[in-house]
Write a protein that holds these residues in place. Structure first.
Motif, PDB file in Angstrom:
ATOM      1  N   ASN A 274      34.781  -0.637  55.762  1.00  0.00           N
ATOM      2  CA  ASN A 274      36.227  -0.567  55.511  1.00  0.00           C
ATOM      3  C   ASN A 274      36.532   0.205  54.229  1.00  0.00           C
ATOM      4  O   ASN A 274      37.517   0.957  54.156  1.00  0.00           O
ATOM      5  CB  ASN A 274      36.813  -1.975  55.414  1.00  0.00           C
ATOM      6  CG  ASN A 274      37.099  -2.577  56.775  1.00  0.00           C
ATOM      7  OD1 ASN A 274      37.545  -1.883  57.687  1.00  0.00           O
ATOM      8  ND2 ASN A 274      36.859  -3.867  56.924  1.00  0.00           N
TER       9      ASN A 274
ATOM     10  N   TYR B 171      40.959  -4.135  59.157  1.00  0.00           N
ATOM     11  CA  TYR B 171      39.847  -4.637  58.344  1.00  0.00           C
ATOM     12  C   TYR B 171      39.009  -5.669  59.093  1.00  0.00           C
ATOM     13  O   TYR B 171      37.785  -5.498  59.217  1.00  0.00           O
ATOM     14  CB  TYR B 171      40.367  -5.200  57.024  1.00  0.00           C
ATOM     15  CG  TYR B 171      40.978  -4.162  56.121  1.00  0.00           C
ATOM     16  CD1 TYR B 171      40.188  -3.214  55.480  1.00  0.00           C
ATOM     17  CD2 TYR B 171      42.347  -4.107  55.920  1.00  0.00           C
ATOM     18  CE1 TYR B 171      40.741  -2.240  54.656  1.00  0.00           C
ATOM     19  CE2 TYR B 171      42.919  -3.133  55.108  1.00  0.00           C
ATOM     20  CZ  TYR B 171      42.113  -2.208  54.479  1.00  0.00           C
ATOM     21  OH  TYR B 171      42.673  -1.240  53.675  1.00  0.00           O
TER      22      TYR B 171
ATOM     23  N   TYR C 238      38.723   3.709  54.153  1.00  0.00           N
ATOM     24  CA  TYR C 238      39.950   3.824  53.359  1.00  0.00           C
ATOM     25  C   TYR C 238      39.819   4.877  52.257  1.00  0.00           C
ATOM     26  O   TYR C 238      40.741   5.675  52.027  1.00  0.00           O
ATOM     27  CB  TYR C 238      40.301   2.473  52.726  1.00  0.00           C
ATOM     28  CG  TYR C 238      41.563   2.515  51.886  1.00  0.00           C
ATOM     29  CD1 TYR C 238      42.821   2.439  52.485  1.00  0.00           C
ATOM     30  CD2 TYR C 238      41.493   2.659  50.504  1.00  0.00           C
ATOM     31  CE1 TYR C 238      43.984   2.494  51.722  1.00  0.00           C
ATOM     32  CE2 TYR C 238      42.648   2.720  49.737  1.00  0.00           C
ATOM     33  CZ  TYR C 238      43.886   2.635  50.352  1.00  0.00           C
ATOM     34  OH  TYR C 238      45.029   2.704  49.583  1.00  0.00           O
TER      35      TYR C 238
ATOM     36  N   VAL D 252      37.139  -3.984  62.174  1.00  0.00           N
ATOM     37  CA  VAL D 252      35.940  -3.216  61.831  1.00  0.00           C
ATOM     38  C   VAL D 252      34.787  -4.155  61.475  1.00  0.00           C
ATOM     39  O   VAL D 252      33.635  -3.933  61.872  1.00  0.00           O
ATOM     40  CB  VAL D 252      36.228  -2.250  60.672  1.00  0.00           C
ATOM     41  CG1 VAL D 252      34.941  -1.623  60.142  1.00  0.00           C
ATOM     42  CG2 VAL D 252      37.191  -1.157  61.124  1.00  0.00           C
ATOM     43  N   GLU D 253      35.089  -5.208  60.728  1.00  0.00           N
ATOM     44  CA  GLU D 253      34.046  -6.176  60.361  1.00  0.00           C
ATOM     45  C   GLU D 253      33.463  -6.842  61.601  1.00  0.00           C
ATOM     46  O   GLU D 253      32.235  -6.962  61.742  1.00  0.00           O
ATOM     47  CB  GLU D 253      34.636  -7.222  59.410  1.00  0.00           C
ATOM     48  CG  GLU D 253      34.986  -6.664  58.040  1.00  0.00           C
ATOM     49  CD  GLU D 253      35.890  -7.574  57.228  1.00  0.00           C
ATOM     50  OE1 GLU D 253      36.143  -7.255  56.046  1.00  0.00           O
ATOM     51  OE2 GLU D 253      36.362  -8.596  57.778  1.00  0.00           O
TER      52      GLU D 253
ATOM     53  N   SER E 205      32.487  -4.895  56.095  1.00  0.00           N
ATOM     54  CA  SER E 205      33.408  -4.920  54.955  1.00  0.00           C
ATOM     55  C   SER E 205      33.231  -3.661  54.103  1.00  0.00           C
ATOM     56  O   SER E 205      34.214  -3.071  53.628  1.00  0.00           O
ATOM     57  CB  SER E 205      33.148  -6.169  54.107  1.00  0.00           C
ATOM     58  OG  SER E 205      34.053  -6.249  53.023  1.00  0.00           O
TER      59      SER E 205
END
Length: 277
Positions: free
Chosen positions: A11, A66, A15, A69-70, A8
């Motif tokens: 992410n 999101y 970004y 990636v987590e 998390s």
């Protein structure tokens, strides 16, 4: 759960860093409406499923990147745990005579786990930023290089030359390739970010690991190039281009992670194969 939480945070890095935004402040917000995301809407993967991939405030779609990636971070850190601790917890027979050895062994494995966990966190951030923005932020490459030297010297107790050879030789190799290509073709082939990336990977994995990464990463990149070309041709044959560019960073990152889990085994198989002939 630790890996999902780290994912998390990755992410946030993916970004904000390319947009020159702080990764610490403010707290997470919706990219569309700017509304602050409540803590119960920021639970890795679970919140995305509950909200059906939409912002609670404005209903805008949330990128599936999101949870991907987590999930990827969680899986890789779990596999890393299995690599360094499965044997320790389930297969070693502990008694009063070898408890001291077991303690030292666990601390050693813990150092390896934290070293490569940190490496994976940085490398995932680099891979996705390069994939979507075609850049590799210098701050991540510098962090990769410095932490590689620090981890190998102070945690894994390897000689400084292990990281130094891995840093200098692959970095120079990529530099000369980039210089030669630009001299002949009059355009950029390898970016400066890729040169620093392979140097950073070498500072962690050493010279052999960096060579493995270059070789396997090139194979991955070739396969990716061919698949993209086929996809481009199938979707619109009239606009097929032989001059499209694909970022090299994600393929180097994938190869480096592959080396952590399987590199030594594959190298042993290769050496044994060479000995037969």
């Amino acid at each position: 759960m630790f890996g999902l939480s780290i994912g998390s945070f990755i992410n946030v890095i993916i970004y904000r860093l390319p947009r020159s935004l702080s990764i610490i402040y403010p707290s997470s917000t919706c990219p569309s409406c700017g509304a602050r995301i409540k803590f119960y809407d920021n639970i890795p993967i679970l919140s995305y499923v509950i909200l059906v991939g939409k912002c609670r405030e404005c209903g805008s779609r949330i990128s599936p990147l999101y949870p991907i990636v987590e999930f990827l971070t969680g899986v890789l850190l779990y596999l890393l745990f299995l690599k360094y601790f499965y044997y320790s917890y389930f297969l070693l027979h502990i008694n009063e005579f070898n408890i001291g050895y077991f303690r030292d062994y666990i601390w050693g494995q813990l150092n390896y786990f934290f070293t490569f966990a940190f490496f994976i966190i940085i490398i995932i951030s680099i891979a996705f930023i390069d994939l979507f923005h075609r850049i590799i932020p210098d701050i991540l490459n510098i962090l990769l290089i410095v932490s590689g030297f620090v981890a190998n010297i102070f945690l894994l107790h390897k000689p400084i030359m292990f990281s130094l050879y891995g840093f200098i030789i692959p970095g120079l190799f990529f530099y000369f390739i980039a210089f030669f290509y630009e001299t002949v073709k009059k355009k950029e082939g390898l970016g400066g970010g890729d040169i620093k990336l392979i140097a950073g990977i070498g500072s962690y994995l050493g010279l052999i690991g960096a060579i493995f990464t270059i070789f396997v990463g090139s194979i991955f990149a070739l396969v990716g190039f061919m698949l993209f070309f086929v996809f481009q041709k199938l979707t619109n044959a009239k606009t097929v281009s032989y001059d499209f560019k694909i970022p090299f960073g994600p393929f180097l990152s994938l190869a480096a992670v592959y080396y952590i889990f399987y590199g030594h085994s594959l190298i042993k198989i290769y050496i044994n194969f060479i000995k037969l002939y």
